[in-house]
Design a protein around this motif. Structure first.
Motif, short mmCIF file in Angstrom:
data_model
loop_
_atom_site.label_atom_id
_atom_site.label_comp_id
_atom_site.label_asym_id
_atom_site.label_seq_id
_atom_site.Cartn_x
_atom_site.Cartn_y
_atom_site.Cartn_z
N MET A 1 -83.30 -28.63 -49.94
CA MET A 1 -84.28 -27.86 -49.20
C MET A 1 -84.37 -28.40 -47.78
SD MET A 1 -87.62 -26.45 -50.81
CE MET A 1 -89.13 -26.20 -50.00
N SER A 2 -84.75 -27.56 -46.89
CA SER A 2 -84.79 -27.90 -45.48
C SER A 2 -85.91 -28.88 -45.17
CB SER A 2 -84.97 -26.63 -44.66
OG SER A 2 -85.11 -26.93 -43.30
N ASN A 4 -87.14 -28.88 -42.21
CA ASN A 4 -87.66 -28.24 -41.01
C ASN A 4 -89.18 -28.28 -41.00
OD1 ASN A 4 -88.12 -26.69 -38.78
ND2 ASN A 4 -87.01 -24.90 -39.51
N SER A 16 -86.82 -19.66 -49.92
CA SER A 16 -86.48 -20.77 -49.04
C SER A 16 -85.04 -21.27 -49.23
CB SER A 16 -87.46 -21.93 -49.25
OG SER A 16 -87.13 -23.00 -48.41
N ASP A 20 -81.98 -21.05 -46.50
CA ASP A 20 -81.26 -22.24 -46.06
C ASP A 20 -79.76 -22.05 -46.26
OD1 ASP A 20 -83.34 -23.75 -45.10
OD2 ASP A 20 -83.56 -24.98 -46.89
N GLN A 21 -79.37 -21.50 -47.41
CA GLN A 21 -77.96 -21.25 -47.69
C GLN A 21 -77.37 -20.28 -46.66
OE1 GLN A 21 -75.98 -22.78 -49.84
NE2 GLN A 21 -74.23 -21.56 -49.16
N LYS A 23 -78.40 -19.82 -43.64
CA LYS A 23 -78.31 -20.54 -42.36
C LYS A 23 -77.01 -21.34 -42.28
CE LYS A 23 -81.09 -24.00 -41.91
NZ LYS A 23 -82.30 -24.79 -41.70
N TYR A 24 -76.67 -22.04 -43.36
CA TYR A 24 -75.45 -22.85 -43.36
C TYR A 24 -74.20 -21.97 -43.36
CZ TYR A 24 -78.16 -27.09 -43.86
OH TYR A 24 -79.03 -28.12 -43.62
N GLY A 38 -81.94 -32.50 -39.47
CA GLY A 38 -82.91 -31.43 -39.35
C GLY A 38 -83.51 -31.29 -37.96
#
Length: 70
Positions: A1-2, A4, A16, A20-21, A23-24, A38
């Motif tokens: 988990m981020s 951020n 969430s 995140d996935q 984003k990567y 982060g």
């Protein structure tokens, strides 16, 4: 988990991990390295903007496909 510390709150908190996935995946497609700690302060503004813009386009595409029943 981020890790951020953003003040933005998700409408669906369970999303969430998927965000995140995404984003990567987007960062990899664009050739942008996501800071492992982060902290995005050292990332070029152009890269951060490209990343955010592309994520937004992907999310709109996913929503449109969902609305179209695909």
């Amino acid at each position: 988990m981020s890790t951020n510390k953003s003040s933005n709150q998700l409408v669906v908190p369970q999303a969430s991990a998927a965000l995140d996935q995404l984003k990567y995946e987007v960062a990899q497609e664009l050739g942008i390295a996501i800071p492992q700690d982060g902290y995005y302060g050292n990332m070029a503004t152009r890269d951060a903007g490209s990343l955010g813009g592309y994520i937004t386009r992907k999310l709109v595409q996913i929503a449109e496909q969902s609305l179209a029943g695909k």
